[in-house]
Design an enzyme around this catalytic site. Structure first.
Site, short mmCIF file in Angstrom:
data_model
loop_
_atom_site.label_atom_id
_atom_site.label_comp_id
_atom_site.label_asym_id
_atom_site.label_seq_id
_atom_site.Cartn_x
_atom_site.Cartn_y
_atom_site.Cartn_z
N GLY A 222 -3.72 5.47 13.36
CA GLY A 222 -5.02 5.55 12.71
C GLY A 222 -5.39 4.19 12.15
O GLY A 222 -4.52 3.36 11.88
N GLN B 13 -9.78 -1.57 6.72
CA GLN B 13 -8.55 -2.27 7.10
C GLN B 13 -8.84 -3.47 8.00
O GLN B 13 -7.98 -4.35 8.14
CB GLN B 13 -7.58 -1.32 7.80
CG GLN B 13 -7.02 -0.27 6.87
CD GLN B 13 -6.07 0.64 7.60
OE1 GLN B 13 -6.47 1.60 8.23
NE2 GLN B 13 -4.79 0.29 7.56
N CYS C 112 1.71 2.51 6.75
CA CYS C 112 0.32 2.03 6.76
C CYS C 112 0.30 0.63 7.36
O CYS C 112 1.09 -0.23 6.97
CB CYS C 112 -0.25 2.00 5.34
SG CYS C 112 -1.95 1.46 5.25
N LEU C 113 -0.61 0.42 8.30
CA LEU C 113 -0.73 -0.89 8.94
C LEU C 113 -1.10 -1.98 7.94
O LEU C 113 -0.81 -3.15 8.18
CB LEU C 113 -1.75 -0.84 10.07
CG LEU C 113 -1.40 0.06 11.24
CD1 LEU C 113 -2.56 0.13 12.24
CD2 LEU C 113 -0.13 -0.40 11.93
N HIS D 209 -4.91 10.40 5.39
CA HIS D 209 -4.54 9.02 5.09
C HIS D 209 -5.71 8.07 5.36
O HIS D 209 -6.07 7.24 4.52
CB HIS D 209 -3.32 8.64 5.96
CG HIS D 209 -2.89 7.23 5.83
ND1 HIS D 209 -1.73 6.87 5.20
CD2 HIS D 209 -3.44 6.06 6.27
CE1 HIS D 209 -1.60 5.55 5.25
NE2 HIS D 209 -2.62 5.04 5.89
N GLU D 210 -6.32 8.20 6.55
CA GLU D 210 -7.44 7.31 6.89
C GLU D 210 -8.66 7.58 6.01
O GLU D 210 -9.36 6.65 5.62
CB GLU D 210 -7.79 7.44 8.38
CG GLU D 210 -6.66 7.09 9.32
CD GLU D 210 -6.01 5.74 9.05
OE1 GLU D 210 -6.69 4.81 8.58
OE2 GLU D 210 -4.80 5.62 9.31
N HIS E 5 -8.54 5.72 2.81
CA HIS E 5 -8.95 4.31 2.92
C HIS E 5 -10.44 4.15 2.67
O HIS E 5 -10.88 3.14 2.09
CB HIS E 5 -8.62 3.75 4.31
CG HIS E 5 -7.22 3.28 4.47
ND1 HIS E 5 -6.70 2.22 3.75
CD2 HIS E 5 -6.23 3.70 5.28
CE1 HIS E 5 -5.45 2.02 4.12
NE2 HIS E 5 -5.13 2.91 5.04
#
Length: 162
Positions: free
Chosen positions: A44, A49, A92-93, A134-135, A138
């Site tokens: 994701g 991000q 998480c990226l 999660h996304e 953000h």
């Protein structure tokens, strides 16, 4: 095109996003975000991000174990959190390194607009539900770190900064 992914503690990551407006530029951004997500490799990726404060995220929760089934969610809404609360591992990226244990609903009803302007709604379960929550966080400027106990957060931050 592969986009640079912002890393914590970049302040953009904790800034709530504005509604996205459908356009050719937004469609191109979504395509670039999918390319970036797959290259990372992640499951994701949210617009903040990659430095864009827009309510947009892409996801493909199962591509590492099967065929690619990408989703693009424009202006998503959480309609309902469903089922039990479960604690599970999340990476998480934008916070490379630590995998943290985060509590989430095991299912979520989401509503969003697709890239053609059509309304969409689905109940997501399992890892797809976790990924979507999660996304979605953000988009509100919330990171996994914000969902941890003070001790777990301090340990995760130390691991990132080490």
């Amino acid at each position: 095109m592969i986009l640079p992914i912002l890393r914590w503690p970049d302040p953009v990551l904790t800034t709530p996003c504005a509604p996205a407006v459908l356009s050719d530029d937004l469609r191109a951004l979504a395509d670039d975000m999918l390319d970036t997500m797959y290259a990372a490799p992640g499951r994701g990726l949210a617009a903040p991000q990659v430095g864009r404060l827009l309510r947009l995220f892409v996801m493909d929760a199962g591509w590492k174990d099967g065929p690619r089934t990408p989703r693009v969610l424009v202006n998503p809404e959480v309609v309902e959190l469903m089922g039990a609360r479960v604690v599970g591992p999340e990476g998480c990226l934008s916070i490379p390194g630590p995998v943290t244990q985060v509590e989430r609903a095991e299912a979520v009803r989401m509503r969003w607009t697709d890239l053609d302007g059509g309304p969409q709604e689905a109940v997501l379960t399992g890892f797809e539900a976790i990924c979507a929550q999660h996304e979605y966080d953000h988009l509100d400027g919330i990171l996994t770190l914000d969902r941890l106990s003070p001790q777990a957060r301090a340990e995760a931050e130390a691991a990132v900064l080490a």
